[in-house]
Design a protein around this motif. Structure first.
Motif, PDB file in Angstrom:
ATOM      1  N   GLU A  71      74.839  58.209  62.288  1.00 34.76           N
ATOM      2  CA  GLU A  71      74.424  58.962  61.082  1.00 34.76           C
ATOM      3  C   GLU A  71      74.730  60.369  61.478  1.00 34.76           C
ATOM      4  OE1 GLU A  71      72.237  56.715  57.756  1.00 34.76           O
ATOM      5  OE2 GLU A  71      70.914  56.997  59.467  1.00 34.76           O
ATOM      6  N   SER A  79      74.309  61.380  54.131  1.00 31.48           N
ATOM      7  CA  SER A  79      74.703  61.347  55.529  1.00 31.48           C
ATOM      8  C   SER A  79      75.888  60.499  55.628  1.00 31.48           C
ATOM      9  CB  SER A  79      73.661  60.624  56.339  1.00 31.48           C
ATOM     10  OG  SER A  79      73.327  59.427  55.996  1.00 31.48           O
ATOM     11  N   LEU A  81      78.447  58.079  58.380  1.00 30.41           N
ATOM     12  CA  LEU A  81      78.523  57.259  59.620  1.00 30.41           C
ATOM     13  C   LEU A  81      79.725  57.781  60.530  1.00 30.41           C
ATOM     14  CD1 LEU A  81      77.691  53.532  58.615  1.00 30.41           C
ATOM     15  CD2 LEU A  81      76.531  55.172  60.030  1.00 30.41           C
TER      16      LEU A  81
END
Length: 267
Positions: A71, A79, A81
């Motif tokens: 993250e 956030s 990935l």
């Protein structure tokens, strides 16, 4: 708290109320207040982590491959990935090679007990710094210099158990599950360095097949390492830990921690 007796006839004289009260059963006493037991590092968690540590430290050399999800902050209250894949080759006490390709870039690392080398394979730029000590010492120096956290470090440490369970760490067994047809035991740890989850083979070797690490702090960003292959008896070709600069590669200096951001903002 027990409920207080409620008068049935509010117009009765005080003497009648006293008589009723005297004939009534005594009010039940309040249940004793019990304090839940303090969280601890459960014995089965400790035993499994010790088996894992013995397996890893007993191997003179090993290789592993992994996928990673990390993250990263992406604006207010959001956030994203970032994914990647990598490979590690280690030979105790002081040899290491790693290659990682991810959304954040691709790089390779070499350590031979005398120097640490990092190569940015996309930009074809490398840097070398003198360094000595074991694998753990080298990676801690890299973390300190670059200002990063390496979730894989505990597995490469001189004592993985000690690094995962510093004073104040609590841990519990979550359950049994399956990762790629392998039965694993899932454990959760909370400690001074953050929150860890680790999935170990439900076997005497207790090899880790997955690790999740949540950094301490308000953002609580998570990194997941999914180990796709372990080899505890590799045949390593000569020169595995020796760095040869690629053709036309440029050499740069390692920047001290915090200085990279300052320089990147300088015209």
């Amino acid at each position: 708290m027990p409920r207080s007796p409620v008068p049935l006839w509010r117009g009765l004289a005080g003497g009648a109320l006293a008589l009723l009260a005297a004939c009534a059963d005594p009010a039940p006493s309040a249940a004793p207040v019990t304090t839940p037991p303090a969280a601890t590092l459960e014995e089965d968690v400790s035993a499994a982590l010790r088996r894992m540590a013995t397996t890893l430290t007993s191997a003179p050399a090993f290789t592993l491959t992994f996928n990673t999800l990390r993250e990263a902050p992406a604006g207010a209250a959001q956030s994203i990935l970032l994914s990647g894949a990598g490979a590690v080759v280690a030979a105790r006490p002081d040899r290491l090679y790693a290659a990682v390709g991810s959304d954040m870039g691709s790089y390779s690392l070499w350590y031979d007990g005398r120097a640490f080398t990092a190569l940015n394979t996309q930009q074809n730029v490398y840097a070398v710094t003198p360094l000595s000590g074991g694998i753990e010492t080298a990676l801690k120096a890299v973390e300190a210099r670059l200002g990063v956290t390496l979730p894989i470090l505990p597995l490469l440490a001189d004592d993985p158990y000690a690094m995962l369970t510093p004073a104040g760490t609590t841990g519990r067994f979550i359950g049994r599950s399956i990762i790629r047809d392998v039965v694993v035991d899932h454990f959760a740890l909370n400690g001074p360095s953050g929150h860890w989850e680790i999935w170990l083979e439900a076997a005497p070797s207790a090899l880790p097949l997955r690790v999740s690490f949540v950094e301490p702090g308000p953002e609580r960003l998570r990194t997941i390492l999914d180990f796709t292959a372990w080899n505890l008896r590799p045949r390593l070709p000569a020169g595995t830990f020796a760095f040869t600069p690629p053709r036309d590669a440029a050499r740069a200096d390692f920047l001290p921690r915090g200085e990279a951001q300052t320089r990147s903002n300088t015209p």
